[in-house]
Each structure stands twice: as C-alpha cells, then as structure tokens.
Design an enzyme around this catalytic site. Structure first.
Site, mmCIF file in Angstrom:
data_model
loop_
_atom_site.group_PDB
_atom_site.id
_atom_site.type_symbol
_atom_site.label_atom_id
_atom_site.label_comp_id
_atom_site.label_asym_id
_atom_site.label_seq_id
_atom_site.Cartn_x
_atom_site.Cartn_y
_atom_site.Cartn_z
ATOM 1 N N GLU A 117 -93.349 -31.652 34.513
ATOM 2 C CA GLU A 117 -93.515 -30.058 34.615
ATOM 3 C C GLU A 117 -92.808 -29.542 33.401
ATOM 4 O O GLU A 117 -91.927 -29.748 32.557
ATOM 5 C CB GLU A 117 -92.705 -29.317 35.460
ATOM 6 N N LYS A 119 -91.345 -27.143 30.740
ATOM 7 C CA LYS A 119 -90.042 -26.179 30.962
ATOM 8 C C LYS A 119 -90.338 -25.023 30.494
ATOM 9 O O LYS A 119 -90.151 -24.789 29.148
ATOM 10 C CB LYS A 119 -88.801 -27.151 30.706
ATOM 11 N N LYS A 318 -85.924 -32.350 26.027
ATOM 12 C CA LYS A 318 -86.020 -30.896 25.058
ATOM 13 C C LYS A 318 -86.972 -31.114 24.048
ATOM 14 O O LYS A 318 -87.083 -32.182 23.363
ATOM 15 C CB LYS A 318 -84.743 -30.474 24.513
ATOM 16 N N CYS A 412 -92.618 -2.999 -11.192
ATOM 17 C CA CYS A 412 -93.202 -4.576 -10.670
ATOM 18 C C CYS A 412 -92.105 -5.600 -11.352
ATOM 19 O O CYS A 412 -92.164 -5.555 -12.521
ATOM 20 C CB CYS A 412 -94.648 -4.767 -10.971
ATOM 21 N N CYS A 430 -97.830 -2.485 -6.794
ATOM 22 C CA CYS A 430 -97.740 -2.578 -8.079
ATOM 23 C C CYS A 430 -98.716 -1.915 -8.623
ATOM 24 O O CYS A 430 -100.007 -2.048 -8.108
ATOM 25 C CB CYS A 430 -97.759 -3.887 -8.830
HETATM 26 S S1 IVH Z 1 -85.770 -27.176 38.091
HETATM 27 C C1 IVH Z 1 -82.410 -28.378 40.366
HETATM 28 N N1 IVH Z 1 -88.363 -26.715 36.882
HETATM 29 O O1 IVH Z 1 -84.678 -24.539 33.195
HETATM 30 C C2 IVH Z 1 -83.278 -27.983 39.460
HETATM 31 N N2 IVH Z 1 -86.188 -25.713 36.089
HETATM 32 O O2 IVH Z 1 -81.663 -25.911 33.118
HETATM 33 C C3 IVH Z 1 -83.409 -26.525 39.032
HETATM 34 N N3 IVH Z 1 -86.716 -24.179 34.145
HETATM 35 O O3 IVH Z 1 -82.372 -22.566 35.133
HETATM 36 C C4 IVH Z 1 -84.308 -26.290 37.925
HETATM 37 N N4 IVH Z 1 -88.999 -24.614 33.917
HETATM 38 O O4 IVH Z 1 -84.641 -21.591 34.497
HETATM 39 C C5 IVH Z 1 -86.917 -26.556 36.953
HETATM 40 N N5 IVH Z 1 -90.310 -26.496 35.777
HETATM 41 C C6 IVH Z 1 -89.098 -26.276 35.968
HETATM 42 C C7 IVH Z 1 -88.426 -25.363 35.011
HETATM 43 C C8 IVH Z 1 -86.941 -25.016 35.047
HETATM 44 C C9 IVH Z 1 -87.884 -23.948 33.478
HETATM 45 C C10 IVH Z 1 -85.428 -23.525 33.663
HETATM 46 C C11 IVH Z 1 -84.848 -22.720 34.841
HETATM 47 C C12 IVH Z 1 -83.485 -23.596 34.861
HETATM 48 C C13 IVH Z 1 -83.382 -24.113 33.782
HETATM 49 C C14 IVH Z 1 -82.490 -25.411 34.096
#
Ligand code: IVH
Length: 677
Positions: A117, A119, A318, A412, A430
């Site tokens: 997914e 992030k 990341k 200038c 200028c």
């Molecule tokens: S799962 C136990 N899925 O990332 C798992 N988090 O460091 C909990 N985040 O606080 C999070 N996209 O705000 C999950 N597809 C995603 C996410 C996601 C963004 C953020 C979320 C969380 C942080 C985790």
C-alpha cells in the site's frame, strides 16, 4: 396535514439516500453519475424540506456535515486498541531482513503474500461506527489516547456518515489516513499567500492544521480526503481472513481505499512494487513517503504479533525525503529576459527529492519578507517531483547571531540601471532594456533555444562570451558573425566556428510561430505564438493588429494584447526586426485555414502511451486544429486522450466528467478534419 408531513418525511429519506449515493460516487469511487447542477438541485430540495420540518432533520443528513454537531472538542479519547506505528526499512537489505524474520517466525520457506500500500503522508485517524452511524473520530495522539475531532471529520466528503450496505456489524472501527491532495494544497497555499497569511510547508502540515481547527466551518473549506487502511470489529468472524479482503469490505461500506494497492508474492515482488510506486510518485495526485508491506493472511498476522509499538507483520519502506534542512549562504539577484529581477538563494548543497540542490528560487522580494529570511538562516528546502526547489520555511531557532538582512537592490546587478517596481506588481524589473547585458543574454538565449529558432551549438557559454565581448548586441548581430570573427575567441576552433555560422544561417527561414515565440514577448509562450501565427498568417498582420483584433485570438486577453502591442511599439524592437530582414531572415507565412479552427478555444490533455504516433505528434496534430494542449486536467478541459496505461489524469478526467477519447477516437477525429500527418 399529517399526510403532507409523512410524504415529506419519505421524500427527505429518499433525498438523503440519493445525495449520499452521489457523494459516494463522486468522492469515493471518482465516478460521478450526475452533473454538479443536478446534485445542487437535490441538495437544495432537501434543505428546503429540512427548514420546513426541522424536527425531521437526521444527524446523518448530508446537509449536516458542517457545523451540525458541536464544534470539535479535542477532548481526550482513549483508543480501545492502541494505534501502533510501523517499523521502517530504508534499503533493500532491510526489506529482505524483514521478510526473513517473518518467514522464520512462521517457520516457512514459501514466499509470503504481502499487501503493498502507498504510505500516504497525512495523519492517522480512527473512526467509530455504532449501528452503522459515525459516532466518534479521533486522532492518533500518542497511540494510546488521541483527541476527539468528530465535528471536523464529518466535513470530509469521502468519510461516510453512515455505512453503506444492508448488514453492518454493531460496532466498527475504521482507521486510515486523512490527507490533502497536491492540487488542493497548492490552491490553499496560493489563497493564503494572496491574503498575506502564513502558508503551509507541505500537504501533511496543511492537513494537520486543517484538522486542528476549532471551527468545523473552516475545516469544511479545506480540501481534505480520507483513505482507509485497516478495520477492527468486535466479532472478527464477520470479516474475511485476509487484509486485502478486509479492505474490500471496508470499501463496500463506503470508504475510499487506495487504488494503487496490490498483492506481492514474496520479497522480490515487494521490491518490484516499491520501484514501480517510486516511479509513479510524482504523478500521483497526493504525496506519499513510502510503501507499506503488510502480511495478507490474518492468521499469519496473529501468529506474528507485535513488538512494543509496531506489528511484526508490517514494514514501511521509505522513499527519499522531499524536504531537508540546509543553510542559505547568500542571496543573489538574477535578471531575466524581461528584466525581472529574481532573488536566488545559494545553499549549502543538500540531497533532497533524489538530487543535490545548491540553488533555490525565492521568486521576489515579497516572498523573502513573507518567509522572514536572512542570510545565514537554516531553511526547509522542498523539491517534490520535477518541481524547482523551493525555500518553504525558516527555522527561527537556528538563526545565527551574525545573520544578515537581504537588501533589496536599487540598481541592476548586471548593468547598474535603476530597478523599478510598478505599483501593484510583485516583480521588480531592471529598467535597462536591451542596454542591460543580462537581458540581452537572456533574449538571445531564448531566441536560439530549442522551441524557438533552435540554433545548435549556440549554448549559454558562447552567448555569454559573445555579449561580453560586444560582438553581439541584438539577435540580428548573430547573422553578421563570420567564422573569422568567431575564431578570434578563445577555445573556438575552425570547425566549431564554421559549424556555428552554418547553424545560425540555417535558422534564417523560421516558421512564423517559432519566430513570434523567439521574439520573447512577455507572456507569449509556445501555445500563444502558435495561435497568433494561425490567426494572423503574417508578422505584418500581427504587428498591425489593434488590441481588439488581438483579443480575437484564443488565450489572448487584455494583458497579453497589451504586451504584444507595446513590444512592437518599442523603437529598438522595430529596429531589430528591420535589421533581421536586412540580414536575410525571412519568416514564413502561415495559411489561415478553416481547418485550424475546428478545436479553437479548446484545451486538450494527452495521457498514457499512443501506438500510432508519439505524444509530440499528437500534440502538433491537435494544435493544427486550433486546440491548446495542456499538462493537467481541470473542469475546463475539453477532452482527454487516454492511451495505454493512462494514470491519474484519466482518473481525474473521469471524476470531473471530462470527455475521454481513446486512440482510435483520436485517429478518427483527426481523419475527419483531414489531419493525416
Ligand atoms: S498501517 C499497525 N498503512 O504511517 C499499522 N499506515 O508509521 C498501523 N500510514 O501512523 C499503520 N499510510 O499515519 C498504515 N497504508 C498505510 C499507511 C499508514 C500511511 C501512516 C499512519 C501511521 C504511520 C505509521
């Protein structure tokens, strides 16, 4: 009377359902079924009935998203299940270590199935539904307790106020991310800057700031969205036994889930998914800071369990950071082609958004004041996608004692002429005109550039030398250069000199639009130059046109018309044009055909890959019919041509109800209008 009341009651329920259906299609599925006007009509009808029968207004009515519940209280909410965070992986080895640990704990050699997914870079929220109705929304807080933000969350249209579907569990907790899409963020910052208010550093900050508002009427005006990524219920037997299945379930209850989500079998496929998403990062309509891999099988998840504050069954891989801190070592002023004086921050080099950055534009003096920037300051640099690096914030606490004010130059830096700033304009210029070597260099650079007369070999370095040695004052002087003149310059050999003279000579018969563009008239870009050439056919006709005649051309308003007129009125521009003619430069005439106007005034967008032509060819063909071809889709877009693997632009077109043509449709249209090559 009671008959009337009960039929009103029925009608109100039907309207609520129909409006929520349209909301769901628009905000969750990106697939609206009715035009905005029809939606507005239904909404007004419901509002009128609700005014007449206030006692029949339901809390879950779409009219009650804003300001119905009391303002956001920020009271403490203890999470029934703690909201955990994720462990991070910063490179491929760390991802492989994660997968190895997972397989060791599960005692399996088989590849594990993961859900991948994006992030999302926003804020985690938890939403509680009782009997299908949203009763409470909370922030993550410290993971154990957050703040009650129910009233603010209700204003987000992609959050369902009631769960869809006939059978929903008595208690559901949905978690996900609230975020601000890039376009909304840019629009919001533009509005804030215009009002002289503080802007947000990035979409995440803007989302956080918007959710933290005391008044939900303010939050309601912020372009927030919510995307679900997990779910919990009391009786787990009602949910599927995979994470992907659960997300489908959540989607069917009316939540947005991420369309980029996919399954990966084993770590190799995870890494491929990482690379594919990283490549797509810039074109996604929202910001992401990585990719999350989650074990798909819930049984396996349970066996893996948790360590302190993070699950063992998930990891966040990341992406390179798009924001970094660095120090402003100096601020210099650059003079552009039109004399605009732009401050540029010279930075201690920093790796951001995947490249090393050592300069960032500061746009204008107002921007420096808005940021409160001094030389020596530590600043946030942001570079997202291919966007020019920006200074977005000064870290006040890191200001050194010897930080220096940025002084607005009065003269200038290139020619010493006065710098003037017209009342009401943000840009200082200028006043030296073509007397200013910086403006001269830029004018020549523009004339020789690829989209203009495309003079090969006449690069920045040679232009600087030619202007500094006074061999070239105007573009006409280029055509008087001889190989003998050039060979006197240091490091210019016989062959290069001959090549450059030949390249300049080869540019002497330009297409009219290229020539118009090459003149560098303010705000006359490639598209406007093309429209002007098609409309007027000859340069003489363009020069003779009054403001009214100019404004007949698509994209030409009073400001651009004014720039065109004042350009041709300047004696030195007239001299240069005469001089160019005398040097044998002949700009071609363009036939003003009827065909050219079939798509006049329309803006088209191309996306995806076409098989029978390149994007540039498709662009040129559409333009030959008078269309303008733009890079992004808006409500005003006339049509989107979607080739193979079209992405977010297609989604956006569909959500805005913009017509879409496939490649065959495009070919047929071009054929109809006699455009075959
Ligand atoms: S799962 C136990 N899925 O990332 C798992 N988090 O460091 C909990 N985040 O606080 C999070 N996209 O705000 C999950 N597809 C995603 C996410 C996601 C963004 C953020 C979320 C969380 C942080 C985790």
């Amino acid at each position: 009377m009671s008959d009337k009341r009960s039929s009103a009651e029925q009608r109100m329920a039907a309207l609520r359902e129909e409006i929520e259906d349209h909301n769901h299609r628009y905000y969750v599925l990106d697939d609206p079924q009715v035009p905005d006007a029809e939606y507005d009509r239904l909404f007004r009808e419901l509002q009128v009935l609700e005014r007449e029968y206030p006692e029949l207004v339901a809390a879950s009515s779409p009219t009650q998203r804003v300001g119905a519940a009391a303002d956001t209280s920020f009271a403490e909410v203890v999470h029934r299940i703690p909201m955990l965070s994720l462990d991070n992986a910063f490179n491929e080895d760390e991802l492989r270590d994660f997968d190895r640990r997972v397989r060791e704990r599960l005692a399996t050699e088989e590849p594990v199935c993961y859900v991948c997914e994006p992030k999302l870079d926003g804020l985690a929220v938890s939403l509680h539904y009782e009997a299908g109705v949203l009763v409470r929304a909370a922030t993550r807080g410290d993971g154990f307790a957050g703040e009650d933000i129910t009233a603010n969350i209700r204003t987000i249209r992609s959050v369902p106020l009631t769960l869809r579907g006939a059978q929903v569990p008595a208690m559901v907790e949905v978690r996900g991310e609230v975020y601000m899409p890039k376009a909304g963020f840019e629009g919001l910052n533009k509005t804030l800057a215009e009002r002289g208010e503080k802007t947000f550093v990035n979409p995440r900050n803007a989302a956080a700031g918007s959710l933290r508002q005391k008044k939900s009427t303010v939050t309601a005006k912020r372009p927030l969205e919510m995307c679900a990524y997990s779910v919990a219920v009391e009786d787990e037997s009602v949910l599927p036994n995979t994470h992907a299945g659960c997300l489908e379930q959540v989607h069917s209850w009316g939540f947005r889930i991420n369309p980029e989500m996919r399954l990966a079998h084993g770590v190799e496929e995870c890494w491929q998914a990482y690379e594919a998403l990283l490549n797509k990062r810039a074109e996604l309509p929202y910001e992401i800071d990585g990719i999350v891999f989650k074990v798909n099988d819930l049984g396996q998840q349970r066996r893996l369990g948790f360590v302190s504050r993070a699950p063992r069954w998930a990891v966040a891989q990341k992406f390179p950071a798009e924001e970094m801190l660095t120090i402003v070592e100096d601020v210099e002023f650059q003079v552009g082609r039109t004399g605009a004086v732009t401050p540029v921050a010279r930075l201690q080099p920093v790796f951001v958004g995947g490249v090393t950055v050592s300069n960032a534009t500061l746009h204008n003096m107002d921007e420096i004041e808005r940021l409160g920037l001094k030389i020596g300051d530590t600043v946030f640099i942001r570079r997202a996608g291919d966007v020019i690096p920006q200074v977005v914030k000064v870290v006040d606490s890191k200001r050194p004692a010897d930080a220096r004010e940025v002084v607005r130059p009065a003269h200038c830096p290139a020619c010493g002429s006065d710098i003037v700033q017209i009342e009401g304009e943000v840009v200082a210029r200028c006043s030296g005109g073509l007397f200013c070597p910086a403006q001269r260099k830029e004018a020549i650079r523009h004339y020789a550039s690829r989209k203009a007369l495309d003079i090969e070999g006449l690069g920045d370095k040679w232009i600087d030398i030619l202007v500094e040695q006074n061999l070239v004052k105007t573009v006409a002087d280029l055509y008087r250069l001889t190989a003998a003149d050039l060979m006197k310059l240091e490091r210019m050999g016989e062959k290069s000199a001959a090549n450059l003279v030949a390249a300049i000579a080869a540019s002497a018969h330009p297409q009219l639009w290229r020539f118009i563009y090459a003149l560098g008239i303010r705000e006359v870009g490639e598209a406007t130059a093309k429209s002007l050439a098609r409309h007027f056919g000859t340069l003489e006709a363009l020069m003779a046109a009054d403001e009214e005649a100019l404004q007949q051309v698509a994209d030409v308003g009073p400001i651009v018309a004014g720039h065109i007129q004042s350009f041709f009125q300047q004696p030195h521009n007239q001299e240069t044009l005469n001089d160019l003619k005398a040097c044998g430069v002949v700009w071609q005439t363009e036939t003003v055909t009827e065909q050219a106007s079939a798509l006049a005034g329309q803006t088209w967008v191309l996306t995806g890959t076409l098989q029978s032509m390149t994007r540039d060819e498709a662009k040129a063909r559409l333009e030959s019919l008078g269309a303008k071809v733009a890079g992004s889709v808006s409500k005003k877009t006339a049509c989107v041509v979607a080739g193979e693997a079209a992405g977010s632009k297609l989604t956006r077109a569909e959500s805005l109800g913009v017509p879409v043509l496939n490649e065959q449709g495009l070919t047929e249209l071009l054929h109809q209008h006699g455009v075959t090559e």
